[in-house]
Design an enzyme around this catalytic site. Structure first.
Site, PDB file in Angstrom:
ATOM      1  N   SER A 184      27.745  35.217  44.638  1.00 45.51           N
ATOM      2  CA  SER A 184      26.977  35.951  45.566  1.00 45.51           C
ATOM      3  C   SER A 184      25.842  36.283  44.631  1.00 45.51           C
ATOM      4  CB  SER A 184      28.468  37.278  46.309  1.00 45.51           C
ATOM      5  OG  SER A 184      28.474  37.690  44.369  1.00 45.51           O
ATOM      6  N   HIS A 212      32.703  36.119  50.367  1.00 42.18           N
ATOM      7  CA  HIS A 212      31.082  36.004  50.964  1.00 42.18           C
ATOM      8  C   HIS A 212      30.644  35.053  52.332  1.00 42.18           C
ATOM      9  CE1 HIS A 212      29.071  39.537  48.396  1.00 42.18           C
ATOM     10  NE2 HIS A 212      29.574  38.897  47.965  1.00 42.18           N
ATOM     11  N   LYS A 243      33.833  43.253  53.522  1.00 40.57           N
ATOM     12  CA  LYS A 243      32.737  42.554  53.236  1.00 40.57           C
ATOM     13  C   LYS A 243      32.440  42.497  54.719  1.00 40.57           C
ATOM     14  CE  LYS A 243      32.026  41.338  48.531  1.00 40.57           C
ATOM     15  NZ  LYS A 243      33.192  41.133  47.964  1.00 40.57           N
TER      16      LYS A 243
HETATM   17  C1  LIG Z   1      34.197  41.313  46.734  1.00 39.14           C
HETATM   18  C2  LIG Z   1      34.049  40.520  46.444  1.00 39.14           C
HETATM   19  C3  LIG Z   1      36.269  40.749  45.723  1.00 39.14           C
HETATM   20  C4  LIG Z   1      37.048  41.332  46.068  1.00 39.14           C
HETATM   21  O1  LIG Z   1      36.686  41.967  47.368  1.00 39.14           O
HETATM   22  P1  LIG Z   1      37.229  43.549  47.762  1.00 39.14           P
HETATM   23  O2  LIG Z   1      37.812  42.995  48.973  1.00 39.14           O
HETATM   24  O3  LIG Z   1      36.398  44.731  47.509  1.00 39.14           O
HETATM   25  O4  LIG Z   1      38.679  44.166  46.745  1.00 39.14           O
HETATM   26  C5  LIG Z   1      36.218  39.213  45.262  1.00 39.14           C
HETATM   27  N1  LIG Z   1      35.935  38.194  45.395  1.00 39.14           N
HETATM   28  C6  LIG Z   1      34.163  37.712  45.515  1.00 39.14           C
HETATM   29  C7  LIG Z   1      34.208  36.652  45.798  1.00 39.14           C
HETATM   30  C8  LIG Z   1      34.111  39.228  45.784  1.00 39.14           C
HETATM   31  O5  LIG Z   1      32.859  38.824  46.353  1.00 39.14           O
END
Ligand SMILES: *Cc1c(COP(=O)(O)O)cnc(C)c1O
Length: 396
Positions: A184, A212, A243
């Site tokens: 990310s 992502h 996301k």
């Molecule tokens: C955002 C993210 C998470 C956590 O996601 P949520 O659904 O907000 O708990 C886990 N792993 C990665 C790589 C992320 O970018």
């Protein structure tokens, strides 16, 4: 009289944060998350959200959410093992498995929960977890909750990974390689074909966190595994529903055996209440929309490429991004913070990311383009990047 402690130790820690210049206040969003928002009372173009497809405020998702509330209520009322396992939870799992072309998918309340619950349930003291250096905090925490031994390979460095695999060969019951699908901070994609090949060569299992990549890469957002055509060659395929999918939740897809074991041993599922009907309704609608059409992901990539070319033409360094995540690398930490602050004054919210989140001297503002942005919004944002860049002598 209050009987609580002064918490002087916390006050001292907070003072230290202020001295180190890393104390911050949370920005307050006063509208739905969309292309242009009201933030701290001011209208700004939003380049700081993970709402890749513009689903958070999509009329179809909102409608599905309301319908689910009308039929099933505001909450599920218990953990899944008691009575919180509604037919809509089971139907969503079936849909997710179909979407990801796997046998089964197991649902969690967040992607964070999915990582900590799954990793700790599938490994134990006789095992080894091998993790990419830049993997997400929830993978690190999930590994900490496991009694397995841990090893870290240099970011996307296949020699470093193979060295660990060679050295550990024969010493553990199981070996699990874990990687983010899309990283990310830089927007680069894991070298999954090479990782899978090494895993097959050394008999290791694989786990991909596609937070992502979900809704972004592959056919209609099926993720990194689909992008590389690696269906059936990755053991644990983890997806994110908060996301690009725009709601909340996470899941891991894979085999029937994986599903059965997790439903008995994944602690966030056993000891924390299941997702509410509103979330299930909206997520189900979002996945159906992606299965009907590639228009959402097509628009995301069109906007991402448009933004990258605009920012590149201005002369900014966007690193080695391969996805719509566009880092604009400034370098110096203080200068990066200043750049982001000036952008905000000029109507663009793009957050600064600096050490220790990224290596020293690689401070950047990270631009997250969405399918929902209009060309006009992106053009206006680019104008602000040009103005601020020239004012700060970053651009010639
Ligand atoms: C955002 C993210 C998470 C956590 O996601 P949520 O659904 O907000 O708990 C886990 N792993 C990665 C790589 C992320 O970018």
């Amino acid at each position: 009289m209050s009987n609580v402690h002064e918490l002087t130790f916390l006050k001292e820690n907070i003072e230290q944060l202020k001295e180190d210049g890393v104390y911050r206040q949370l920005p307050v969003l006063e509208t739905a998350n969309k292309g242009e928002v009201i933030l701290n009372g001011k209208s700004v173009i939003n380049l700081s959200s993970n709402n890749y497809l513009g689903f958070t405020n999509h009329p179809r998702l909102k409608k599905a959410s309301i319908e689910a509330i009308e039929k099933y209520g505001a909450g599920s009322g218990a953990v899944r093992t008691i009575i919180g396992n509604m037919d809509i939870h089971e139907e969503l799992e079936e849909l997710l498995a179909k979407f990801k072309k796997d046998e089964r998918a197991f649902l969690y309340q967040s992607a964070f929960n999915c990582n900590i619950g799954t990793i700790s349930a599938i490994t134990d003291a006789k095992d080894l977890i091998i993790s990419d250096q830049l993997n997400h905090a929830s993978i690190i925490d999930g590994s900490r909750l496991s009694n397995a031994k841990k090893a870290i390979f240099k970011h996307s460095d296949m020699d470093s990974l193979e060295e660990i695999l060679k050295e550990s060969r024969g010493k553990y019951k199981n070996t699990l390689i874990i990687t983010d699908g899309v990283f990310s901070m830089d927007g680069d994609i894991a070298k999954l074909p090479e990782i899978v090949e090494l895993a097959e060569k050394y008999g290791a299992m694989t786990y991909v966190d596609d937070s992502h990549g979900s809704g972004v890469l592959g056919e209609s957002g099926r993720g990194t595994i689909d992008h590389f055509g690696l269906h059936g060659r990755v053991d644990f395929s983890m997806g994110c529903l908060s996301k690009a999918i725009g709601v909340i939740g996470g899941y891991v897809s894979g085999t029937e055996a994986m599903y059965e074991w997790l439903s008995h041993r994944a602690r966030p599922s056993l000891f924390s209440t299941s997702l509410p009907p509103a979330a299930i309704g909206a997520i189900t609608e979002a996945i159906n929309m992606l299965m009907e059409s590639t228009e959402y992901t097509d628009k995301l990539w069109e906007n991402g490429n448009y933004w990258k070319s605009k920012i590149g033409e201005l002369g900014y360094n966007t690193g080695h991004s391969e996805t719509p995540i566009t880092p604009v690398i400034i370098g110096d930490e203080a200068k990066t913070m200043e750049f982001s602050k000036k952008l905000l004054e000029n109507g663009v919210f793009a957050s600064a990311i600096v050490f220790p989140t990224v290596p020293k001297g690689t401070g950047r503002v990270r631009c997250m383009v969405s399918a929902e942005h209009t060309k006009d919004q992106l053009d206006r944002a680019a104008k602000a990047f040009e103005k601020v860049g020239k004012e700060m002598n970053i651009l010639k």
